[in-house]
Write a protein that holds these residues in place. Structure first.
Motif, PDB file in Angstrom:
ATOM      1  N   PRO A  34       0.832  -1.203   0.000  1.00  0.00           N
ATOM      2  CA  PRO A  34       0.000   0.000   0.000  1.00  0.00           C
ATOM      3  C   PRO A  34       0.868   1.255   0.000  1.00  0.00           C
ATOM      4  O   PRO A  34       1.974   1.279   0.526  1.00  0.00           O
ATOM      5  CB  PRO A  34      -0.799  -0.121   1.299  1.00  0.00           C
ATOM      6  N   ARG A  68      -4.729   6.638   1.685  1.00  0.00           N
ATOM      7  CA  ARG A  68      -4.232   5.453   0.987  1.00  0.00           C
ATOM      8  C   ARG A  68      -4.537   5.623  -0.495  1.00  0.00           C
ATOM      9  O   ARG A  68      -5.693   5.814  -0.882  1.00  0.00           O
ATOM     10  CB  ARG A  68      -4.874   4.175   1.516  1.00  0.00           C
ATOM     11  N   VAL A  69      -3.484   5.570  -1.319  1.00  0.00           N
ATOM     12  CA  VAL A  69      -3.625   5.790  -2.756  1.00  0.00           C
ATOM     13  C   VAL A  69      -3.208   4.532  -3.509  1.00  0.00           C
ATOM     14  O   VAL A  69      -2.535   3.660  -2.968  1.00  0.00           O
ATOM     15  CB  VAL A  69      -2.791   7.006  -3.223  1.00  0.00           C
ATOM     16  N   ASN A  70      -3.621   4.457  -4.777  1.00  0.00           N
ATOM     17  CA  ASN A  70      -3.346   3.271  -5.592  1.00  0.00           C
ATOM     18  C   ASN A  70      -2.024   3.316  -6.341  1.00  0.00           C
ATOM     19  O   ASN A  70      -1.492   2.277  -6.694  1.00  0.00           O
ATOM     20  CB  ASN A  70      -4.468   3.043  -6.615  1.00  0.00           C
ATOM     21  N   SER A  96      -6.300   8.611  -7.645  1.00  0.00           N
ATOM     22  CA  SER A  96      -6.816   7.314  -7.226  1.00  0.00           C
ATOM     23  C   SER A  96      -6.607   7.170  -5.721  1.00  0.00           C
ATOM     24  O   SER A  96      -5.600   6.630  -5.274  1.00  0.00           O
ATOM     25  CB  SER A  96      -6.091   6.215  -8.000  1.00  0.00           C
ATOM     26  N   ASP A 117      -8.024   5.622  -2.243  1.00  0.00           N
ATOM     27  CA  ASP A 117      -8.879   4.542  -1.759  1.00  0.00           C
ATOM     28  C   ASP A 117      -9.557   4.839  -0.435  1.00  0.00           C
ATOM     29  O   ASP A 117     -10.725   4.523  -0.244  1.00  0.00           O
ATOM     30  CB  ASP A 117      -8.067   3.258  -1.576  1.00  0.00           C
ATOM     31  N   ASP A 118      -8.797   5.391   0.517  1.00  0.00           N
ATOM     32  CA  ASP A 118      -9.334   5.489   1.864  1.00  0.00           C
ATOM     33  C   ASP A 118      -8.674   6.625   2.618  1.00  0.00           C
ATOM     34  O   ASP A 118      -7.591   7.089   2.263  1.00  0.00           O
ATOM     35  CB  ASP A 118      -9.098   4.167   2.603  1.00  0.00           C
TER      36      ASP A 118
END
Length: 160
Positions: free
Chosen positions: A58, A86-88, A148, A150-151
């Motif tokens: 991650p 949290r990124v992709n 991108s 995520d969270d």
């Protein structure tokens, strides 16, 4: 004399019933075994030759903790919050790091409009996560790459 002739028939019929029960038990046990074994055969076989697929590492973009004044009807209320995104991909991480003052400003504006009563509840924190993710729907610069994220992960969260 009739009673003595029916006794062997009773014994024979009881013996046949017992034998039939044992035979049915063996057949049903075998059927269950083969049924469960065939279900296990349909699963994907795992081989020792193939290494287990490692989950992707991650990527987190930390945002330094900060303090915000909250809306309050009685006295001053403060929120001390530290969070990470949290990124992709690394491109999103680099973009957010380069534009961190803009990101922090948007977060401060969002958080200063909140009240302590709503942030204390777990549902309020979940709603806050959703709103923080929504901040990135509006472009920071023009043109902007696709972000991108995520969270949102809270590392510090103190309402005083």
């Amino acid at each position: 004399m009739a009673a003595t002739q029916t006794a062997p028939y009773k014994r024979r019929s009881l013996f046949l019933i017992g034998l039939l029960i044992v035979l049915l038990s063996v057949v049903s046990s075998a059927a269950v075994y083969f049924y469960l074994d065939s279900r296990g055969a349909n699963a994907e076989p795992t081989t020792a030759d193939e290494p287990a697929a490692e989950p992707p590492v991650p990527i987190f973009v930390p945002i330094a903790p900060f303090t915000v004044n909250l809306q309050s009807d009685y006295g001053d209320r403060l929120l001390y919050v530290g969070l990470s995104l949290r990124v992709n991909d690394q491109a999103t991480s680099d973009f957010l790091s380069q534009h961190m003052p803009e990101v922090r400003s948007r977060l401060l504006m969002l958080l200063s409009g909140k009240s302590a009563a709503e942030l204390i509840k777990p549902a309020g924190k979940i709603e806050l996560k959703r709103e923080i993710l929504g901040l990135f729907d509006e472009p920071i610069t023009t043109p902007q790459p696709t972000l991108s994220i995520d969270d949102v992960l809270f590392s510090d969260f103190i309402v005083q």
